[in-house]
Write an enzyme that holds these catalytic residues in place. Structure first.
Site, PDB file in Angstrom:
ATOM      1  N   TYR A  57       0.844  -1.184   0.000  1.00 62.33           N
ATOM      2  CA  TYR A  57       0.000   0.000   0.000  1.00 62.33           C
ATOM      3  C   TYR A  57       0.888   1.245   0.000  1.00 62.33           C
ATOM      4  O   TYR A  57       1.535   1.555   1.009  1.00 62.33           O
ATOM      5  CB  TYR A  57      -0.926   0.019   1.219  1.00 62.33           C
ATOM      6  CG  TYR A  57      -1.939  -1.107   1.275  1.00 62.33           C
ATOM      7  CD1 TYR A  57      -2.226  -1.881   0.154  1.00 62.33           C
ATOM      8  CD2 TYR A  57      -2.611  -1.402   2.459  1.00 62.33           C
ATOM      9  CE1 TYR A  57      -3.151  -2.912   0.216  1.00 62.33           C
ATOM     10  CE2 TYR A  57      -3.537  -2.423   2.519  1.00 62.33           C
ATOM     11  CZ  TYR A  57      -3.801  -3.182   1.400  1.00 62.33           C
ATOM     12  OH  TYR A  57      -4.726  -4.204   1.464  1.00 62.33           O
ATOM     13  N   ALA A 199     -17.759  -2.979  -1.356  1.00 60.44           N
ATOM     14  CA  ALA A 199     -17.533  -3.020  -2.807  1.00 60.44           C
ATOM     15  C   ALA A 199     -17.000  -1.679  -3.302  1.00 60.44           C
ATOM     16  O   ALA A 199     -17.484  -1.116  -4.276  1.00 60.44           O
ATOM     17  CB  ALA A 199     -18.807  -3.415  -3.552  1.00 60.44           C
TER      18      ALA A 199
END
Length: 326
Positions: A57, A199
């Protein structure tokens, strides 16, 4: 906040995902660093004790930000997880990566060290040798995997010779493949960690084809006209159930994820307000009728979707095979 046992630790069922911290693809800049620190510290204040990140990340910047924010916090009461990007994950590379991650996290022993993606070149037995060394050197208290199928998860555990306590996978109302993992996890005291439980924001109901998000989410087919149209009955149901609980659609979507035993959801948060809404979802209990309705509608809403994490996984899986025996 309800709890999920991971190893011997009672973790909050709603955790905090760290993908967005330091990420230029999320519109992050240096001015946002202070806000990221506020989000992480507020999470701890509100009872979130499970925080997840990865060396991949923002090239370790997320780990650094989390390490900075947790300075002075009671680390023995927190469970901080990170992940190895499996680019040629030989034992030596794994140990070096683990050492770098724990330094960025300012933590002598990481609570959970995970392999981020399956690697088709280096056998899983070789990778677990590296993870064993990480454990033997006291760099990590627990070992986990991410984006593994059930058989590979079980194979990793056999090679490790001790529990691989968790498998972090994409799991939400539009992505339910993780349910193949749940029976084994529940029967054996293992945990499924659900990333992208909203999502990537699709389940919040705030996006339309004309108001689709940018950044890395441009590649998520859920945000196309076809994807949004297919999800509309589900989004309508989420809004209706949310109204009944005096909640938001996103909170109901999170409540659905953690309705399943042995599942921890790790939504991200760009603001303290988003974080607080995520935490509140941990107090919502869906009725069995509500749960069943969402299950039924999600099946028709999820066909043919592909998002960034799956795309990355496909690229990794297409790396040329080496002449190494499994």
């Amino acid at each position: 906040m309800r709890k999920v046992k991971i190893g011997d630790f009672e973790a909050s069922a709603i955790g905090l995902g760290g993908w967005q911290f330091g990420g230029k693809e999320w519109g992050w800049d240096d001015a946002h660093r202070t806000e990221d620190h506020r989000i992480i510290r507020r999470a701890v204040e509100l009872g979130i004790n499970f925080i997840d990140t990865a060396e991949g990340y923002s090239k370790g910047e997320s780990e650094t930000i989390i390490g900075e924010a947790l300075e002075g916090q009671p680390r023995d009461q927190l469970f901080v997880a990170t992940k190895l990007m499996p680019i040629m994950p030989t034992p030596g590379r794994i140990v070096r990566a683990a050492d770098a991650s724990r330094k960025r996290l300012c933590d002598e022993t990481m609570d959970l060290y995970q392999i981020h993606w399956p690697n088709p070149v280096v056998p899983i037995g070789t990778q677990m040798k590296g993870m064993k060394q990480v454990r033997a050197k006291g760099m990590a208290a627990h070992i986990g995997v991410s984006n593994f199928g059930l058989s590979l998860w079980q194979k990793a555990e056999r090679h490790l010779g001790e529990p691989v306590v968790s498998n972090q996978v994409q799991y939400n109302l539009l992505r339910r493949g993780a349910e193949k993992l749940l029976p084994w996890a529940q029967a054996n005291g293992r945990v499924v960690i659900a990333y992208s439980p909203l999502a990537q924001g699709m389940l919040s109901g705030k996006y339309t084809a004309k108001n689709a998000p940018g950044g890395c989410r441009k590649m998520n087919t859920a945000f196309t006209s076809a994807g949004i149209a297919a999800a509309q009955p589900l989004l309508t149901a989420l809004a209706e159930i949310a109204k009944r609980h005096d909640a938001t659609s996103a909170q109901i979507a999170l409540a659905w994820v953690i309705h399943h035993p042995n599942v921890i959801a790790i939504p991200g948060a760009r603001t303290v307000e988003q974080l607080e809404q995520n935490v509140a979802a941990g107090e919502i209990t869906l009725s069995e009728d509500e749960f069943a309705r969402l299950n039924d509608l999600s099946a028709s809403a999820s066909g043919g979707l592909r998002s960034v994490p799956q795309f990355v996984g496909r690229l990794l899986s297409r790396r040329p095979a080496a002449s190494v025996s499994a």
